[in-house]
Design a protein around this motif. Structure first.
Motif, PDB file in Angstrom:
ATOM      1  N   UNK A   5       0.862  -1.184   0.000  1.00 20.52           N
ATOM      2  CA  UNK A   5       0.000   0.000   0.000  1.00 20.52           C
ATOM      3  C   UNK A   5       0.898   1.234   0.000  1.00 20.52           C
ATOM      4  N   UNK A   6       0.669   2.129  -0.956  1.00 27.70           N
ATOM      5  CA  UNK A   6       1.546   3.297  -1.111  1.00 27.70           C
ATOM      6  C   UNK A   6       0.890   4.577  -0.594  1.00 27.70           C
ATOM      7  N   UNK A   7      -0.239   4.419   0.087  1.00 31.23           N
ATOM      8  CA  UNK A   7      -0.907   5.567   0.701  1.00 31.23           C
ATOM      9  C   UNK A   7      -0.177   5.943   1.997  1.00 31.23           C
ATOM     10  N   UNK A   8      -0.464   7.122   2.543  1.00 32.82           N
ATOM     11  CA  UNK A   8       0.184   7.535   3.795  1.00 32.82           C
ATOM     12  C   UNK A   8      -0.083   6.561   4.945  1.00 32.82           C
ATOM     13  N   UNK A  64       1.272  -3.004  -6.252  1.00 35.36           N
ATOM     14  CA  UNK A  64       1.043  -1.742  -5.544  1.00 35.36           C
ATOM     15  C   UNK A  64      -0.421  -1.339  -5.676  1.00 35.36           C
ATOM     16  N   UNK A  65      -0.902  -0.676  -4.633  1.00 38.42           N
ATOM     17  CA  UNK A  65      -2.249  -0.114  -4.699  1.00 38.42           C
ATOM     18  C   UNK A  65      -2.315   1.149  -3.878  1.00 38.42           C
ATOM     19  N   UNK A  67      -3.562   6.245   6.755  1.00 38.94           N
ATOM     20  CA  UNK A  67      -4.600   5.526   5.989  1.00 38.94           C
ATOM     21  C   UNK A  67      -4.361   4.033   6.039  1.00 38.94           C
ATOM     22  N   UNK A  68      -3.090   3.642   5.939  1.00 36.08           N
ATOM     23  CA  UNK A  68      -2.755   2.221   6.024  1.00 36.08           C
ATOM     24  C   UNK A  68      -3.167   1.676   7.395  1.00 36.08           C
ATOM     25  N   UNK A  69      -2.855   2.411   8.439  1.00 34.09           N
ATOM     26  CA  UNK A  69      -3.158   1.941   9.787  1.00 34.09           C
ATOM     27  C   UNK A  69      -4.660   1.836  10.034  1.00 34.09           C
ATOM     28  N   UNK A  76       9.166   6.264  -0.992  1.00 27.25           N
ATOM     29  CA  UNK A  76       9.558   5.141  -1.860  1.00 27.25           C
ATOM     30  C   UNK A  76      10.924   5.451  -2.485  1.00 27.25           C
ATOM     31  N   UNK A 109      -7.018   1.071   7.809  1.00 28.36           N
ATOM     32  CA  UNK A 109      -7.519  -0.138   7.163  1.00 28.36           C
ATOM     33  C   UNK A 109      -6.690  -0.430   5.921  1.00 28.36           C
ATOM     34  N   UNK A 110      -6.268  -1.691   5.797  1.00 25.62           N
ATOM     35  CA  UNK A 110      -5.506  -2.075   4.608  1.00 25.62           C
ATOM     36  C   UNK A 110      -5.858  -3.516   4.233  1.00 25.62           C
ATOM     37  N   UNK A 118       4.178   6.477  -0.806  1.00 25.65           N
ATOM     38  CA  UNK A 118       4.793   6.949  -2.053  1.00 25.65           C
ATOM     39  C   UNK A 118       5.908   7.962  -1.794  1.00 25.65           C
TER      40      UNK A 118
END
Lengths: 185, 63
Positions: free
Chosen positions: B23-26, B62-63, B29-31, B46, B33-34, B43
């Motif tokens: 997951x390349x979101x901040x 990647x998403x 957001x990952x924490x 990266x 829900x992923x 990103x």
């Protein structure tokens, strides 16, 4: 963001790169496993039953009646080969008419008698939100689909109510235990 | 050139080829829900350091 990330990985020397363009919204909408702080909040796909009987447009009612009844159901969900929902046939409604109606209907195709385009909800919809809708319309169940219209299952109002009650009971128990300095396991 | 894929192919890559979801979101957001099993490399971060531990032969999604 993901296209940029995919290209960036390529510049870093990676060659086996894929971009899941539809992303996690698509994944969650298909009711697939999720993790994280909000993952435990129940969604429609978590509680939907996955035991629907499905049929296709060209099937004859006479062919599906026994199959539906043997499964203990009164409804057949009409889908494409790829499991996209097209309609619904209520066997109870088919069999409820007078003898002439029943005879005419059992020889019909599913396409001729189905209710087209039934109301559906996405698998990632919050359970509480769906229950409000079902209660407001006094409806007992709703079909759950992925974002591309494929059948996930049927959510029953009673199952949604039970799951939310369990959740509230758990929260209440946790809250009591956290506030009680004398509680023991 | 990266290949765009749909959900079924994601599942196949994970199941049959050991694909790794990123997951390349901040972070926040990952924490929240992923996708279960995905790692997080935002990103913005990266680069050579954040990807040094990744297997270059493994399919990366990647998403």
């Amino acid at each position: 963001m993901s296209p940029r990330a995919a290209w960036r990985l390529e510049t870093l020397g990676f060659t086996n790169i894929y971009d899941y363009v539809a992303g996690k919204a698509d994944w969650f909408a298909a009711g697939l496993p999720r993790a994280g702080k909000l993952a435990s909040i129940p969604r429609a796909g978590d509680v939907a039953r996955r035991d629907d009987v499905s049929c296709q447009l060209t099937d004859r009612i006479s062919d599906i009646i026994n199959q539906v009844r043997a499964a203990g159901k009164d409804t057949c969900i009409v889908t494409t080969d790829g499991n996209v929902v097209l309609g619904r046939v209520r066997i109870g409604a088919v069999a409820g008419g007078g003898e002439a109606t029943v005879n005419a209907t059992v020889n019909a195709t599913v396409e001729e008698v189905m209710d087209s385009g039934p109301t559906t909800a996405r698998a990632d919809t919050l359970l509480e939100s769906i229950l409000e809708r079902l209660s407001a319309r006094n409806v007992d169940s709703i079909l759950i689909t992925t974002s591309d219209g494929r059948l996930v299952g049927t959510l029953y109002r009673s199952d949604a109510e039970a799951r939310l009650s369990e959740g509230r009971a758990e929260e209440s128990k946790t809250s009591i235990e956290e506030s009680c300095c004398c509680c023991k396991d | 050139m990266p290949t765009s894929i749909a959900r079924e192919e994601v599942q196949r890559l994970i199941r049959d080829e050991g694909g790794l979801l990123i997951e390349v979101l901040p972070v926040a957001e990952y924490q929240d829900e992923h996708i279960d099993g995905a790692i997080n490399i935002p990103l913005k971060g990266l680069g050579p350091e954040s990807t040094s531990g990744l297997d270059k032969a493994r399919p990366l999604i990647v998403y």
